[in-house]
Structure formats: C-alpha cells, structure tokens
Design an enzyme around this catalytic site. Structure first.
Site, PDB file in Angstrom:
ATOM      1  N   CYS A  13      25.337  18.144  38.780  1.00 55.89           N
ATOM      2  CA  CYS A  13      25.702  19.560  38.501  1.00 55.89           C
ATOM      3  C   CYS A  13      26.662  19.944  39.627  1.00 55.89           C
ATOM      4  CB  CYS A  13      24.332  20.165  38.752  1.00 55.89           C
ATOM      5  SG  CYS A  13      23.535  19.909  40.405  1.00 55.89           S
ATOM      6  N   GLU A 132      14.007  22.175  47.936  1.00 54.87           N
ATOM      7  CA  GLU A 132      14.711  23.677  47.831  1.00 54.87           C
ATOM      8  C   GLU A 132      13.522  24.646  47.995  1.00 54.87           C
ATOM      9  OE1 GLU A 132      15.482  26.288  44.159  1.00 54.87           O
ATOM     10  OE2 GLU A 132      16.557  24.458  43.823  1.00 54.87           O
TER      11      GLU A 132
END
Length: 289
Positions: A13, A132
């Site tokens: 990504c 995250e």
C-alpha cells in the site's frame, strides 16, 4: 502449461511504499547504522532484503539503550511516548508514519483533549497490541477502549457518550457491525459518534481480490505470517475460491495444490512486495520443467 497471472492490485500500500523508500534513501546516504523500530513491514523476506542493505530492526527496549542514533518509524505510527524517549536520548527520528494513520492519530488526540465534561469514551475497533492500535491508544494516555469483536463491547459504559474510531486496515463490514451494536446498546439520549476511519486503498482491495480469485482455478496468496491484513485478505480469497493457498515465499508451494489448474492467480497482502510475487510466479512456471 497453465496461464499464471499476478494480481495488478496486490502488493504494498502507499504507506508501506513510502516507508521503504525512506529507508532505502537513508541507507544510501551512509552515515552510520539506520535502525527501524519494529519490522518495517510484516514480511520476513522484505525485512531480510533491507537487512542486507544495513537496516537493523530494534524494539522499544532497545530504543531506550540508544543515544544519538538514527531511527526510522514505520508506517504503523507510534505513541507520543516514543517521540519523548527519542528527544531525551538525542535520537534522530525518520518519521515514515502513513499519512492516513497520522491523520487518525490527530483526530483521536483532538477528541481526547476535549474538556472532561464533553469528552466521550474513545473506542477503537482494532487488534489489541497491534502497532497501529498502540499508537492510537497512546494519543489518549492509554484510556481508549480497544474492541476486536462484539463480545468486547462489555467494556463500554453505555450510559456515557461514546466516540468510535477504527484501525485503518480493519474490514468495513466489521466496523459496521460494531457500530450498529454499540448504537443499539446506548442508553436513550446519550451521544454516540461513529467515524469510518478505514483506509479505502486497503478496504477496496477486498472486492477486487475476490473478483481476481474467482477468475482462476487455483490461487497462491503470498503473505508474511505476521500480517493481520494478510490473514484477512487470504480469508476473503478462500471464501470465493476453495483452491486458495497461503505461502510466505516460493519455497512453500506444494505442486499438488495446482494439479489440473489451467489458470493460476498469484496475489498478496498490502505488506507483500511485488518481487516476492514475481518469484512465486517463476517457481510455478518451473514446476513442469
């Protein structure tokens, strides 16, 4: 010879591409060891490739032992405590936090910074302990409630306001289920804010990936074993094609999986490098030679 196709939409990504580019730029400069706080991407083959160029992976305990070093922060993001520790030790941070994650961190911090009477319970739909998510929880001084499924909602006080956010790589369907269930349980008249903070570059891959999997007799899904995104996308492929097999690299391919297949698809997670999928394709091409 079967037709072998690599999915054009699979692979890194934007956030991972940026982090790896920054790492390679810094390594090319020289100037001493470049450290990375945690695996730069959840793919051991890519981590090994960069280690060969001089990138050294460390953990948070190692960070506390460094002085005056260069440390790369990967796309997942970090809590404020990491930045504070770096400042105290004269560490130069090369911040490769994904812009989507950084924007979410700021939103959560702004919500947490509201005066107490107005501050809602901050709930994060995500995987507990994921890098995250740790960075997101850190914006709330550790107060955010992390939920992975409906069973975890028992941690929420439904008589008090709630603000729901999501880890950027979670499935949209899961967020909708969690949001609907929280809304159903909220006490009458109590505020509930639900924010869709899922990265569309990642979320939109599911439909495309399932279309790709349907188009092939057999599918080899390439992903690192540590990748949460990889496990989820593999499951999405398996849902529509029972002849989907997950490997971390070309050496794990079992020729029996591909027996009788006229078309074979090769695809992967957001943490899977293109070069690794190319190697898998090459290995399949050489099976009959």
């Amino acid at each position: 010879m079967p037709k072998i196709e690599i999915d054009a939409d699979s692979g890194f990504c934007f956030g991972v591409v940026t982090a790896i580019n920054k790492a390679e730029e810094e390594l090319a400069k020289g100037g001493g060891t470049l450290y990375c706080l945690g695996d730069i991407v959840h793919n051991s083959d890519e981590v090994s490739r960069l280690a060969g160029k001089g990138l050294r992976i460390i953990n948070h305990d190692d960070l506390r032992e460094l002085r005056g070093a260069r440390v790369l922060l990967r796309a997942h993001g970090e809590p404020p405590s990491t930045y504070a520790a770096a400042r105290e030790r004269g560490i130069e941070l090369i911040d490769a936090t994904c812009p989507v994650v950084l924007r979410l961190q700021r939103r959560i911090k702004e919500c947490h910074d509201r005066p107490l009477p107005e501050r809602p319970q901050i709930v994060i739909y995500g995987k507990l302990g994921h890098a995250e998510v740790n960075g997101l929880v850190g914006q709330t001084d550790g107060e955010a409630i992390v939920v992975e499924n409906v069973a975890d909602l028992e941690r929420i006080d439904f008589s008090r306001p709630v603000a729901l956010y999501s880890q950027t790589t979670k499935p949209i369907s899961g967020l909708r289920e969690i949001s609907a269930e929280i809304g159903r349980r909220m006490a009458p008249g109590v505020s509930f804010e639900s924010y869709d903070t899922i990265c569309r570059q990642v979320a939109n891959r599911v439909e495309k990936l399932q279309r790709f999997a349907r188009e092939h007799d057999a599918v080899i899904f390439v992903s690192g074993k540590k990748s949460s995104n990889g496990k989820a996308l593999y499951a999405n492929c398996l849902e529509v094609n029972e002849r989907t097999y997950m490997v971390s690299n070309a050496d794990e391919i079992d020729p029996m999986w591909l027996s009788g297949a006229e078309t074979i698809g090769v695809c992967g997670a957001t943490s899977t490098p293109r070069w690794l999928m190319e190697r898998v394709k090459a290995k399949i091409e050489n099976l009959d030679k």
